[in-house]
Write a protein that holds these residues in place. Structure first.
Motif, PDB file in Angstrom:
ATOM      1  N   PRO A  68       0.801  -1.234   0.000  1.00 40.13           N
ATOM      2  CA  PRO A  68       0.000   0.000   0.000  1.00 40.13           C
ATOM      3  C   PRO A  68       0.831   1.281   0.000  1.00 40.13           C
ATOM      4  CG  PRO A  68      -0.815  -1.561   1.638  1.00 40.13           C
ATOM      5  CD  PRO A  68       0.496  -2.076   1.170  1.00 40.13           C
ATOM      6  N   ALA A  69       1.942   1.269   0.773  1.00 42.27           N
ATOM      7  CA  ALA A  69       2.708   2.506   0.941  1.00 42.27           C
ATOM      8  C   ALA A  69       3.650   2.789  -0.223  1.00 42.27           C
ATOM      9  CB  ALA A  69       3.507   2.446   2.238  1.00 42.27           C
ATOM     10  N   LEU A  70       4.145   1.751  -0.892  1.00 39.20           N
ATOM     11  CA  LEU A  70       5.153   1.962  -1.924  1.00 39.20           C
ATOM     12  C   LEU A  70       4.738   1.443  -3.300  1.00 39.20           C
ATOM     13  CD1 LEU A  70       8.342   1.009   0.151  1.00 39.20           C
ATOM     14  CD2 LEU A  70       7.441   3.295  -0.318  1.00 39.20           C
ATOM     15  N   PHE A  71       4.362   0.160  -3.360  1.00 40.63           N
ATOM     16  CA  PHE A  71       4.077  -0.446  -4.665  1.00 40.63           C
ATOM     17  C   PHE A  71       2.897   0.218  -5.349  1.00 40.63           C
ATOM     18  CE2 PHE A  71       2.215  -3.586  -7.500  1.00 40.63           C
ATOM     19  CZ  PHE A  71       3.329  -4.022  -8.206  1.00 40.63           C
ATOM     20  N   LYS A  72       1.789   0.412  -4.617  1.00 40.66           N
ATOM     21  CA  LYS A  72       0.589   0.998  -5.216  1.00 40.66           C
ATOM     22  C   LYS A  72       0.766   2.474  -5.547  1.00 40.66           C
ATOM     23  CE  LYS A  72      -2.804  -2.227  -3.345  1.00 40.66           C
ATOM     24  NZ  LYS A  72      -4.024  -2.388  -2.509  1.00 40.66           N
ATOM     25  N   LYS A  73       1.750   3.109  -4.933  1.00 36.26           N
ATOM     26  CA  LYS A  73       2.048   4.499  -5.256  1.00 36.26           C
ATOM     27  C   LYS A  73       3.157   4.615  -6.299  1.00 36.26           C
ATOM     28  CE  LYS A  73       0.529   6.269  -0.776  1.00 36.26           C
ATOM     29  NZ  LYS A  73       0.894   7.023   0.448  1.00 36.26           N
ATOM     30  N   GLN A  74       3.470   3.449  -6.915  1.00 33.95           N
ATOM     31  CA  GLN A  74       4.441   3.362  -8.011  1.00 33.95           C
ATOM     32  C   GLN A  74       5.850   3.781  -7.602  1.00 33.95           C
ATOM     33  OE1 GLN A  74       2.797   5.466 -11.366  1.00 33.95           O
ATOM     34  NE2 GLN A  74       1.141   3.989 -11.639  1.00 33.95           N
ATOM     35  N   LYS A  75       6.168   3.586  -6.331  1.00 32.49           N
ATOM     36  CA  LYS A  75       7.539   3.826  -5.867  1.00 32.49           C
ATOM     37  C   LYS A  75       8.275   2.483  -5.896  1.00 32.49           C
ATOM     38  CE  LYS A  75       6.075   7.621  -2.846  1.00 32.49           C
ATOM     39  NZ  LYS A  75       6.004   8.138  -1.446  1.00 32.49           N
ATOM     40  N   PHE A  76       8.503   2.000  -7.108  1.00 36.29           N
ATOM     41  CA  PHE A  76       8.975   0.637  -7.294  1.00 36.29           C
ATOM     42  C   PHE A  76      10.406   0.420  -6.794  1.00 36.29           C
ATOM     43  CE2 PHE A  76       5.859   1.185 -10.866  1.00 36.29           C
ATOM     44  CZ  PHE A  76       4.857   0.449 -10.256  1.00 36.29           C
ATOM     45  N   PHE A  77      11.263   1.418  -6.951  1.00 43.07           N
ATOM     46  CA  PHE A  77      12.639   1.245  -6.487  1.00 43.07           C
ATOM     47  C   PHE A  77      12.697   1.134  -4.962  1.00 43.07           C
ATOM     48  CE2 PHE A  77      16.699   3.074  -5.037  1.00 43.07           C
ATOM     49  CZ  PHE A  77      17.580   2.194  -5.654  1.00 43.07           C
ATOM     50  N   LEU A  78      11.993   2.053  -4.286  1.00 41.86           N
ATOM     51  CA  LEU A  78      11.953   1.986  -2.821  1.00 41.86           C
ATOM     52  C   LEU A  78      11.290   0.695  -2.355  1.00 41.86           C
ATOM     53  CD1 LEU A  78      10.984   5.655  -1.859  1.00 41.86           C
ATOM     54  CD2 LEU A  78      13.207   4.534  -1.605  1.00 41.86           C
ATOM     55  N   TYR A  79      10.266   0.261  -3.090  1.00 43.25           N
ATOM     56  CA  TYR A  79       9.592  -0.988  -2.728  1.00 43.25           C
ATOM     57  C   TYR A  79      10.553  -2.166  -2.835  1.00 43.25           C
ATOM     58  CZ  TYR A  79       6.579  -5.070  -3.064  1.00 43.25           C
ATOM     59  OH  TYR A  79       6.013  -6.310  -2.873  1.00 43.25           O
ATOM     60  N   SER A  80      11.351  -2.209  -3.888  1.00 43.53           N
ATOM     61  CA  SER A  80      12.310  -3.316  -4.080  1.00 43.53           C
ATOM     62  C   SER A  80      13.331  -3.344  -2.955  1.00 43.53           C
ATOM     63  CB  SER A  80      13.001  -3.174  -5.435  1.00 43.53           C
ATOM     64  OG  SER A  80      12.059  -3.190  -6.480  1.00 43.53           O
ATOM     65  N   ILE A  81      13.858  -2.174  -2.588  1.00 49.10           N
ATOM     66  CA  ILE A  81      14.844  -2.105  -1.509  1.00 49.10           C
ATOM     67  C   ILE A  81      14.225  -2.554  -0.184  1.00 49.10           C
ATOM     68  CG2 ILE A  81      16.342  -0.579  -0.180  1.00 49.10           C
ATOM     69  CD1 ILE A  81      17.284  -1.096  -3.043  1.00 49.10           C
ATOM     70  N   ALA A  82      13.025  -2.043   0.102  1.00 48.71           N
ATOM     71  CA  ALA A  82      12.354  -2.389   1.361  1.00 48.71           C
ATOM     72  C   ALA A  82      12.007  -3.871   1.406  1.00 48.71           C
ATOM     73  CB  ALA A  82      11.090  -1.549   1.528  1.00 48.71           C
ATOM     74  N   LEU A  83      11.611  -4.434   0.285  1.00 49.71           N
ATOM     75  CA  LEU A  83      11.253  -5.854   0.246  1.00 49.71           C
ATOM     76  C   LEU A  83      12.486  -6.730   0.465  1.00 49.71           C
ATOM     77  CD1 LEU A  83       9.016  -7.917  -0.206  1.00 49.71           C
ATOM     78  CD2 LEU A  83       9.550  -7.851  -2.656  1.00 49.71           C
ATOM     79  N   LEU A  84      13.593  -6.367  -0.162  1.00 47.73           N
ATOM     80  CA  LEU A  84      14.830  -7.132   0.044  1.00 47.73           C
ATOM     81  C   LEU A  84      15.272  -7.069   1.503  1.00 47.73           C
ATOM     82  CD1 LEU A  84      16.885  -6.198  -3.155  1.00 47.73           C
ATOM     83  CD2 LEU A  84      15.861  -8.415  -2.591  1.00 47.73           C
ATOM     84  N   ALA A  85      15.138  -5.889   2.113  1.00 51.62           N
ATOM     85  CA  ALA A  85      15.490  -5.748   3.524  1.00 51.62           C
ATOM     86  C   ALA A  85      14.577  -6.601   4.395  1.00 51.62           C
ATOM     87  CB  ALA A  85      15.404  -4.280   3.937  1.00 51.62           C
ATOM     88  N   CYS A  86      13.288  -6.608   4.078  1.00 49.26           N
ATOM     89  CA  CYS A  86      12.321  -7.405   4.832  1.00 49.26           C
ATOM     90  C   CYS A  86      12.644  -8.895   4.737  1.00 49.26           C
ATOM     91  CB  CYS A  86      10.907  -7.124   4.315  1.00 49.26           C
ATOM     92  SG  CYS A  86       9.614  -8.114   5.059  1.00 49.26           S
ATOM     93  N   ILE A  87      12.941  -9.372   3.535  1.00 48.90           N
ATOM     94  CA  ILE A  87      13.270 -10.790   3.331  1.00 48.90           C
ATOM     95  C   ILE A  87      14.567 -11.147   4.063  1.00 48.90           C
ATOM     96  CG2 ILE A  87      13.973 -12.460   1.577  1.00 48.90           C
ATOM     97  CD1 ILE A  87      12.027 -11.061  -0.348  1.00 48.90           C
TER      98      ILE A  87
END
Length: 357
Positions: A68-87
């Motif tokens: 909701p906070a990143l992907f749906k707002k099309q902040k794909f680069f930040l989403y990728s970084i945050a997802l890698l950190a989460c994993i």
């Protein structure tokens, strides 16, 4: 409110089923890996619980926060970084919990007994699988819901359109009937012999309106027959005081048209052209169907300046009704032009019928 509760309960049930299946899969895997030697021991259950707990934290953090906070707002680069950190953090915590809080259960285990990159990488891979699968399922569900809502909105819009069209057509019927009955009433006051013929013509016209105009489109030939009957009614009423001419060019057999679309325009012409200070009115009507898939209606009648404009201002809903129906039935496929100059009032209507509406 009831539907919302049902949807919420079904979603919770799906999530519970998903994690029960995941827990069972990992537990079974642990037993298979140990040749079912640990089937009565606590270690596999605790380890499976740790796996799925960390997987669940990563999954729901992604679904509820990152998407909701990143992907749906099309902040794909930040989403990728945050997802890698989460994993990465999820895999680290699995490894950490297996070594320290659960270390006593895995002592001497060559795989789980210590912090290693290989163990971390494997848990990161499985976390990525969980996050990827659940993200895909979640996005597919939202896509399905959006399509469902879109179809519902289209149905609502269609129903609204149908209701408005029916309301507009219903306005025409009493409008036309009211004007015609006024004419008949005037003739009966004068004890005219034309009144019975007018009643019969009106009966034929009302039969068409009541029984043949229920569909959105009717055969053009039937609509033209209605126009001819209407003109005959007007000629009888006016006692041939003004010339009325109707010409049809081209083949009409292959066309369909919205019913009662032309009648208000023609009725308007009689209001302008059949009366006047010097009784010099006329009405000329031309239907041209020679241009393939295009129809053109041209109506000309006498105009008398301010007197005609005053009648037009008091003419009621006719022209506005036609304009609105054209907008609904033939959007971007029609052109209506009205001119009033040099004692000539002219209406030109063109409709493109190249594709069915």
């Amino acid at each position: 409110m009831t539907n919302i509760k049902k949807i919420t309960r079904s979603r919770v049930a799906y999530h519970i089923i998903f994690w029960v299946i995941a827990f069972t899969f990992w537990l079974f895997t642990m037993f298979v890996a140990s040749n079912f030697k640990n089937i009565l021991r606590l270690e596999p259950v605790l380890m499976t619980f740790v796996f799925n707990l960390c997987f669940a934290v990563a999954v729901y953090f992604n679904l509820l926060v990152l998407i909701p906070a990143l992907f749906k707002k099309q902040k794909f680069f930040l989403y990728s970084i945050a997802l890698l950190a989460c994993i990465s953090l999820s895999a680290f915590f699995i490894d950490f919990l297996l070594v320290y809080p659960l270390g006593q259960f895995v002592q001497g285990d060559q795989y789980f007994g210590k912090l290693t990159f290989v163990v971390w990488f494997n848990f990161a891979f499985f976390t990525f699988i969980y996050v990827g699968v659940t993200s895909f399922l979640s996005l597919m569900r939202e896509l399905f819901m959006l399509q469902t809502i879109s179809f519902q909105l289209k149905d609502i819009e269609k129903e609204k359109l149908e209701a408005e069209l029916k309301a507009l057509k219903a306005q025409i019927n009493p409008h036309f009937l009211f004007n015609t009955l006024n004419n008949i009433y005037s003739l009966t006051l004068d004890k005219s012999d034309k009144a019975p013929n007018l009643v019969l013509k009106l009966s034929d016209l009302m039969r068409y309106i009541l029984y043949d105009c229920n569909d959105r489109y009717v055969l053009l030939e039937k609509e033209l027959e209605f126009i001819r009957n209407y003109l005959e009614l007007q000629i009888i009423r006016l006692d041939d005081r003004i010339p009325v001419k109707m010409v049809v060019k081209g083949d009409t057999a292959r066309y369909k048209i919205a019913p009662l679309l032309f009648e208000p325009l023609i009725e308007n012409a009689f209001k302008h052209g059949a009366y006047g200070r010097n009784n010099e009115g006329f009405v000329n009507i031309l239907f041209d169907f020679e241009d393939k898939n295009n129809i053109e209606l041209s109506i000309e009648n006498r105009s008398e300046g301010e007197w005609t404009k005053e009648r037009e201002n008091n003419s009621g809903i006719g022209i506005k009704n036609v304009i609105r129906r054209l907008e609904l039935l033939y959007p971007d496929k029609h052109r209506l032009e009205i001119k009033d100059e040099n004692n000539l009032y002219k209406v030109t209507l063109q409709i493109d019928l190249s594709e069915p509406n």
